[in-house]
Design an enzyme around this catalytic site. Structure first.
Site, PDB file in Angstrom:
ATOM      1  N   ASN A 202       0.855  -1.197   0.000  1.00 48.24           N
ATOM      2  CA  ASN A 202       0.000   0.000   0.000  1.00 48.24           C
ATOM      3  C   ASN A 202       0.886   1.240   0.000  1.00 48.24           C
ATOM      4  OD1 ASN A 202       0.590   0.780   2.811  1.00 48.24           O
ATOM      5  ND2 ASN A 202      -0.465  -1.136   3.275  1.00 48.24           N
ATOM      6  N   ASP A 271      -4.282  -6.141   5.080  1.00 44.84           N
ATOM      7  CA  ASP A 271      -5.427  -6.911   5.571  1.00 44.84           C
ATOM      8  C   ASP A 271      -5.503  -8.289   4.907  1.00 44.84           C
ATOM      9  OD1 ASP A 271      -6.516  -5.139   7.464  1.00 44.84           O
ATOM     10  OD2 ASP A 271      -7.237  -3.864   5.836  1.00 44.84           O
ATOM     11  N   LYS A 281       8.991 -17.075 -10.637  1.00 46.63           N
ATOM     12  CA  LYS A 281       8.299 -15.937 -11.258  1.00 46.63           C
ATOM     13  C   LYS A 281       7.155 -16.418 -12.158  1.00 46.63           C
ATOM     14  CE  LYS A 281       9.013 -12.047 -14.300  1.00 46.63           C
ATOM     15  NZ  LYS A 281       9.835 -11.498 -15.351  1.00 46.63           N
ATOM     16  N   PHE A 315      -4.527   3.716  14.823  1.00 48.89           N
ATOM     17  CA  PHE A 315      -4.844   4.716  13.816  1.00 48.89           C
ATOM     18  C   PHE A 315      -6.044   4.165  13.039  1.00 48.89           C
ATOM     19  CE2 PHE A 315      -1.687   8.148  13.012  1.00 48.89           C
ATOM     20  CZ  PHE A 315      -0.866   7.918  14.096  1.00 48.89           C
ATOM     21  N   LYS A 329     -13.727   1.321  15.665  1.00 50.11           N
ATOM     22  CA  LYS A 329     -12.455   0.591  15.840  1.00 50.11           C
ATOM     23  C   LYS A 329     -11.941   0.748  17.276  1.00 50.11           C
ATOM     24  CE  LYS A 329     -11.118   0.632  10.994  1.00 50.11           C
ATOM     25  NZ  LYS A 329     -10.441   1.266   9.894  1.00 50.11           N
ATOM     26  N   LYS A 333     -11.645  -2.809  19.102  1.00 50.43           N
ATOM     27  CA  LYS A 333     -10.275  -3.306  19.337  1.00 50.43           C
ATOM     28  C   LYS A 333      -9.829  -3.048  20.771  1.00 50.43           C
ATOM     29  CE  LYS A 333      -9.031  -2.871  14.449  1.00 50.43           C
ATOM     30  NZ  LYS A 333      -7.969  -2.985  13.462  1.00 50.43           N
TER      31      LYS A 333
HETATM   32  O1  PMT Z   1       3.198   5.950   6.488  1.00 50.34           O
HETATM   33  P1  PMT Z   1       2.690   7.309   5.983  1.00 50.34           P
HETATM   34  O2  PMT Z   1       2.901   7.469   4.493  1.00 50.34           O
HETATM   35  O3  PMT Z   1       3.211   8.449   6.788  1.00 50.34           O
HETATM   36  O4  PMT Z   1       1.107   7.305   6.162  1.00 50.34           O
HETATM   37  C1  PMT Z   1       0.533   7.345   7.436  1.00 50.34           C
HETATM   38  C2  PMT Z   1      -0.694   6.421   7.549  1.00 50.34           C
HETATM   39  C3  PMT Z   1      -1.793   6.937   6.647  1.00 50.34           C
HETATM   40  C4  PMT Z   1      -0.331   4.989   7.161  1.00 50.34           C
HETATM   41  C5  PMT Z   1      -1.108   6.465   9.066  1.00 50.34           C
HETATM   42  O5  PMT Z   1      -1.402   7.777   9.444  1.00 50.34           O
HETATM   43  C6  PMT Z   1      -2.320   5.579   9.340  1.00 50.34           C
HETATM   44  O6  PMT Z   1      -3.464   5.999   9.197  1.00 50.34           O
HETATM   45  N1  PMT Z   1      -2.061   4.312   9.761  1.00 50.34           N
HETATM   46  C7  PMT Z   1      -3.076   3.275   9.936  1.00 50.34           C
HETATM   47  C8  PMT Z   1      -3.355   2.574   8.635  1.00 50.34           C
HETATM   48  C9  PMT Z   1      -4.352   1.441   8.796  1.00 50.34           C
HETATM   49  O7  PMT Z   1      -4.001   0.317   8.567  1.00 50.34           O
HETATM   50  O8  PMT Z   1      -5.534   1.789   9.246  1.00 50.34           O
HETATM   51  P2  PMT Z   1      -6.796   0.763   9.434  1.00 50.34           P
HETATM   52  O9  PMT Z   1      -7.938   1.650   9.700  1.00 50.34           O
HETATM   53  O10 PMT Z   1      -6.848  -0.179   8.284  1.00 50.34           O
HETATM   54  O11 PMT Z   1      -6.411  -0.066  10.733  1.00 50.34           O
HETATM   55  C10 PMT Z   1      -6.801   0.314  12.043  1.00 50.34           C
HETATM   56  C11 PMT Z   1      -5.706   0.002  13.037  1.00 50.34           C
HETATM   57  O12 PMT Z   1      -5.523  -1.414  13.140  1.00 50.34           O
HETATM   58  C12 PMT Z   1      -4.353   0.584  12.683  1.00 50.34           C
HETATM   59  O13 PMT Z   1      -3.754   1.047  13.871  1.00 50.34           O
HETATM   60  C13 PMT Z   1      -3.594  -0.597  12.091  1.00 50.34           C
HETATM   61  O14 PMT Z   1      -2.183  -0.476  12.340  1.00 50.34           O
HETATM   62  C14 PMT Z   1      -4.192  -1.784  12.833  1.00 50.34           C
HETATM   63  N2  PMT Z   1      -4.262  -3.033  12.048  1.00 50.34           N
HETATM   64  C15 PMT Z   1      -4.917  -3.068  10.856  1.00 50.34           C
HETATM   65  C16 PMT Z   1      -5.006  -4.256  10.158  1.00 50.34           C
HETATM   66  C17 PMT Z   1      -4.398  -5.408  10.685  1.00 50.34           C
HETATM   67  N3  PMT Z   1      -4.438  -6.568  10.012  1.00 50.34           N
HETATM   68  N4  PMT Z   1      -3.749  -5.362  11.856  1.00 50.34           N
HETATM   69  C18 PMT Z   1      -3.679  -4.195  12.560  1.00 50.34           C
HETATM   70  O15 PMT Z   1      -3.086  -4.131  13.637  1.00 50.34           O
END
Ligand code: PMT
Length: 393
Positions: A202, A271, A281, A315, A329, A333
Site C-alpha cells: 500500500n 489486511d 516468477k 490509527f 475501531k 479493538k
Molecule cells: O506511512 P505514511 O505514508 O506516513 O502514512 C501514514 C498512515 C496513513 C499509514 C497512518 O497515518 C495511518 O493511518 N495508519 C493506519 C493505517 C491502517 O491500517 O488503518 P486501518 O484503519 O486499516 O487499521 C486500524 C488500526 O488497526 C491501525 O492502527 C492498524 O495499524 C491496525 N491493524 C490493521 C489491520 C491489521 N491486520 N492489523 C492491525 O493491527
C-alpha cells in the site's frame, strides 16, 4: 541556543549545523575560539545566523553587544561542535581562560559536546578520563563517528553528521515526560509476496510512524520501532526491527509486547495476503490472472484482548465516515486512543509530511486537530497519551 565552534577541520560541518538550526526556527548565537576562526571565518557564521559572532572576552564592542554572562544566561542549550581534545580537557579541568570556556563555566543550560579529532587522540586515556569526568557531572556527549579522518587515518573521530547533531539538540530541549515508558511503535506498509519478484503493498511511506518514534525518543521513552519496508533513515535512539509481511509484523510485535508500557500502531498493516506464493516468477501465459487472497490476522485486535494495563493507540485510515468508523475501531479493538486519519483530504494521510487527524479516547474525549506536520501530530498524540496515563485512577 549557543553553538560554540572550536578549532578542527570539522568546523565546516558546523556551518551546516547553523543552517539547519535556522531552517528549524532556532535563534542561534555562535561563539568561536581563535583556532576555529582559522578554519572558517566568523563572517560565515554571522551571515548564516544573522547575529554577531562572539570570539573575544576582552573586545569592548563584543562585550557590550553580546556580553559573556548574557550568553551564558540566555542559552537554553549550549552545543560545542566540533569539540577538540583541548576544549574537553580545559573544561574538565575547570579552566576558564577565554570567551568560550568562561561562558561554559557560567551557563546553567545543558551542554552538549560533539567531539571530533584523530582516532588516537580520541582513544587517549586522558581524553577518555576527561569525557567520563564531564559525563559524571551532567555534561552530554555525542559519540564521534567511525570513518575516514582528515588526518589520513581511518577510525572513530569524525564529527557526527549535522542532521544527527540537530536531532540531539532537539532531544535535549524536549521535556522528558515519557521517561520510564517503553514504547512499541509500528510504521510503514507490508509487502505480501505473490512470487519472488512481485508483491501486494500500500502507499504508506512510514513517515507517520517514524515521526512518532522520533518524538517519543526525544521525550525520553525507550522506543522499539517495528517497521515495514521504507526508505527512511533510522530515528536516533530507537531500536528498529525491520519486517516485511503482516505475519512478520505480528510476530515482532507480539514478541516485544510483554515488555512494552504502550503500543502505537501507525503501520498500514496488509489486511489480505495471497493464499499461494509462487516459488518461481509467474509467466504471462494466460490473458487473465486470478489471485486468491486470505485475511491476515488483526494485530491490534489481538493486543486489545491481552493488553493488561498497557495503553493501546490505534490509527484509523478512513476515506468516509471518518469519526464514526474510528469510534467503532476504538471500541471493537479495546483501545485507549485512536487517531482518526482522513486519508482522502488534501495534505493528509499517506506519503506526505503533513497530516490531518482527530484524536478520540476511551473516555469519550474528541480533539479535532488542523493540518500540521507529522512531527507535530506525533507530539500531540503523545501529549494526549501522557494526559491519559497521568489521569488514570
Ligand atoms: O506511512 P505514511 O505514508 O506516513 O502514512 C501514514 C498512515 C496513513 C499509514 C497512518 O497515518 C495511518 O493511518 N495508519 C493506519 C493505517 C491502517 O491500517 O488503518 P486501518 O484503519 O486499516 O487499521 C486500524 C488500526 O488497526 C491501525 O492502527 C492498524 O495499524 C491496525 N491493524 C490493521 C489491520 C491489521 N491486520 N492489523 C492491525 O493491527
Amino acid at each position: 541556543m549557543v553553538l560554540a565552534v572550536t578549532g578542527g577541520i570539522a568546523c565546516y560541518k558546523a556551518v551546516e549545523v547553523v543552517r539547519l538550526l535556522m531552517r528549524d526556527g532556532f535563534s542561534v548565537q555562535v561563539a568561536m575560539t581563535r583556532e576555529a576562526a582559522q578554519f572558517v571565518t566568523p563572517l560565515t557564521f554571522q551571515t548564516l545566523s544573522g547575529q554577531p559572532v562572539a570570539t573575544d572576552t576582552f573586545s569592548l564592542t563584543e562585550e557590550s553587544q553580546i556580553g559573556h554572562i548574557n550568553l551564558a544566561d540566555q542559552a537554553d542549550v549550549f552545543v560545542i561542535a566540533p569539540a577538540t581534545a583541548n576544549i574537553i580537557g580545559k573544561i574538565a579541568s575547570g579552566i576558564a581562560d577565554d570567551l568560550l570556556t568562561t561562558v561554559v563555566m557560567a551557563t546553567q543550560a545543558p551542554v552538549l559536546f560533539a567531539p571530533s579529532m584523530n582516532v588516537h587522540m580520541f582513544e587517549n586515556p586522558i581524553v577518555q578520563e576527561n569525557i567520563r569526568k564531564l559525563r559524571r557531572v551532567g555534561y552530554h556527549f555525542m559519540e564521534p563517528v567511525e570513518g575516514y579522518l582528515a588526518c589520513g587515518y581511518e577510525g572513530k573521530g569524525r564529527l557526527p553528521e549535522p542532521e544527527a547533531i540537530v536531532e540531539e539538540i532537539r532531544g535535549l530541549l524536549k521535556k522528558k515526560d515519557l521517561a520510564g515508558e517503553r514504547l512499541l511503535i509500528t510504521a510503514g506498509p507490508n509487502q505480501e509476496p505473490i512470487d519472488p519478484v512481485r508483491f501486494i503493498t500500500n502507499r504508506s511511506s512510514g513517515k507517520m510512524g517514524y515521526a512518532l518514534a522520533r518524538a517519543a525518543a526525544r521525550r525520553g521513552a525507550a522506543v522499539t520501532l517495528v517497521a515495514g519496508p521504507t526508505s527512511l533513515p533510522p530515528p536516533a535512539k530507537t531500536r528498529v526491527v525491520a519486517v516485511r509481511t503482516a505475519e512478520e509484523m505480528r510476530a515482532a510485535v507480539l514478541e516485544r509486547f510483554a515488555d512494552a508500557t504502550a503500543v502505537v500502531m501507525a503501520a498500514a498493516v496488509s489486511d489480505y495476503s495471497p493464499v499461494q506464493v509462487a516459488p518461481k516468477k509467474l509467466k504471462k501465459t494466460a490473458d487473465a490472472l486470478r489471485l486468491e487472497l486470505k485475511r491476515n490476522p488483526d494485530i491490534l485486535e489481538e493486543l486489545g484482548r491481552k493488553k493488561d494495563g498497557r495503553l493501546l493507540v490505534g490509527f484509523a485510515a478512513e476515506t468516509d465516515n471518518v469519526i464514526a468508523n474510528a469510534e467503532k475501531k476504538l471500541r471493537e479493538k479495546n483501545l485507549d486512543m485512536i487517531v482518526a486519519n482522513d486519508v482522502a483530504a488534501e495534505g493528509s494521510g499517506f506519503e506526505g509530511d503533513t497530516n490531518i487527524a482527530t484524536i478520540l479516547d476511551h473516555g469519550g474525549n474528541v480533539v479535532t486537530l488542523p493540518l500540521m506536520t507529522k512531527d507535530e501530530l506525533a507530539d500531540r498524540i503523545f501529549d494526549h497519551l501522557h494526559a491519559l496515563k497521568t489521569n488514570r485512577p
